[in-house]
Design a protein around this motif. Structure first.
Motif, short mmCIF file in Angstrom:
data_model
loop_
_atom_site.label_atom_id
_atom_site.label_comp_id
_atom_site.label_asym_id
_atom_site.label_seq_id
_atom_site.Cartn_x
_atom_site.Cartn_y
_atom_site.Cartn_z
N ALA A 27 13.84 26.16 48.92
CA ALA A 27 14.84 27.01 48.28
C ALA A 27 15.87 26.17 47.54
CB ALA A 27 15.52 27.89 49.32
N ASN A 28 16.31 25.07 48.15
CA ASN A 28 17.29 24.19 47.53
C ASN A 28 16.73 23.57 46.26
OD1 ASN A 28 19.78 22.78 47.39
ND2 ASN A 28 18.77 20.97 48.23
N GLU A 29 15.48 23.11 46.30
CA GLU A 29 14.84 22.52 45.13
C GLU A 29 14.69 23.54 43.99
OE1 GLU A 29 11.15 20.78 46.36
OE2 GLU A 29 12.14 19.40 47.74
N MET A 30 14.52 24.81 44.36
CA MET A 30 14.38 25.87 43.37
C MET A 30 15.74 26.38 42.89
SD MET A 30 11.25 28.00 45.09
CE MET A 30 11.07 29.16 43.74
N ASP A 37 21.41 39.12 51.08
CA ASP A 37 22.05 39.62 49.87
C ASP A 37 21.27 39.24 48.61
OD1 ASP A 37 22.64 36.93 50.23
OD2 ASP A 37 24.58 37.08 49.22
N ARG A 38 20.14 38.56 48.77
CA ARG A 38 19.30 38.16 47.65
C ARG A 38 18.17 39.16 47.47
NH1 ARG A 38 22.67 35.06 45.10
NH2 ARG A 38 23.39 33.34 46.38
N THR A 39 17.58 39.14 46.28
CA THR A 39 16.49 40.08 46.01
C THR A 39 15.22 39.65 46.73
OG1 THR A 39 15.70 38.89 44.06
CG2 THR A 39 17.43 40.52 43.70
N SER A 40 14.33 40.60 46.90
CA SER A 40 13.03 40.29 47.50
C SER A 40 12.28 39.28 46.64
CB SER A 40 12.19 41.55 47.63
OG SER A 40 12.79 42.45 48.52
N ARG A 41 12.44 39.38 45.35
CA ARG A 41 11.77 38.45 44.44
C ARG A 41 12.25 37.02 44.67
NH1 ARG A 41 8.87 38.84 39.61
NH2 ARG A 41 9.15 41.07 39.65
N GLU A 42 13.57 36.85 44.81
CA GLU A 42 14.12 35.50 45.03
C GLU A 42 13.64 34.94 46.37
OE1 GLU A 42 18.38 35.27 42.82
OE2 GLU A 42 18.27 36.58 44.55
N ASN A 43 13.80 35.71 47.44
CA ASN A 43 13.38 35.24 48.75
C ASN A 43 11.86 35.04 48.80
OD1 ASN A 43 15.94 35.11 49.94
ND2 ASN A 43 15.88 37.23 50.57
N GLY A 44 11.12 35.95 48.19
CA GLY A 44 9.66 35.86 48.20
C GLY A 44 9.13 34.69 47.40
N GLY A 48 6.27 31.92 48.41
CA GLY A 48 5.13 31.63 47.55
C GLY A 48 5.01 30.15 47.24
N MET A 49 6.15 29.51 46.99
CA MET A 49 6.14 28.08 46.69
C MET A 49 5.76 27.27 47.94
SD MET A 49 6.35 25.67 44.52
CE MET A 49 7.12 26.38 43.07
#
Length: 68
Positions: A27-30, A37-44, A48-49
């Motif tokens: 997550a930090n690298e991204m 409070d983040r979107t499912s897309r962000e957390n997902g 995936g990575m």
């Protein structure tokens, strides 16, 4: 769905802490912060990575004939 707890368990006993650390490193690298409070897309995208990197790691080690 809402309020459900994650019941996924790592296949390797004792790997939870390392996977959690790996999750935050990815997550930090991204450039993302994980959280409710983040979107499912962000957390997902972090998951995936992580999957992509673990598969890449396994393929490289299998190609070399070594055990993981």
């Amino acid at each position: 769905m809402a309020g459900e707890r994650n019941s996924n368990q790592p296949a390797a006993k004792g790997a939870s802490q390392q996977l959690d650390q790996f999750k935050y490193e990815v997550a930090n690298e991204m450039g993302l912060q994980l959280g409710g409070d983040r979107t499912s897309r962000e957390n997902g995208s972090v998951g995936g990575m992580m999957t992509k990197r673990m598969i890449q790691f396994a393929e490289e080690h299998l190609k070399g004939g070594s055990k993981i």
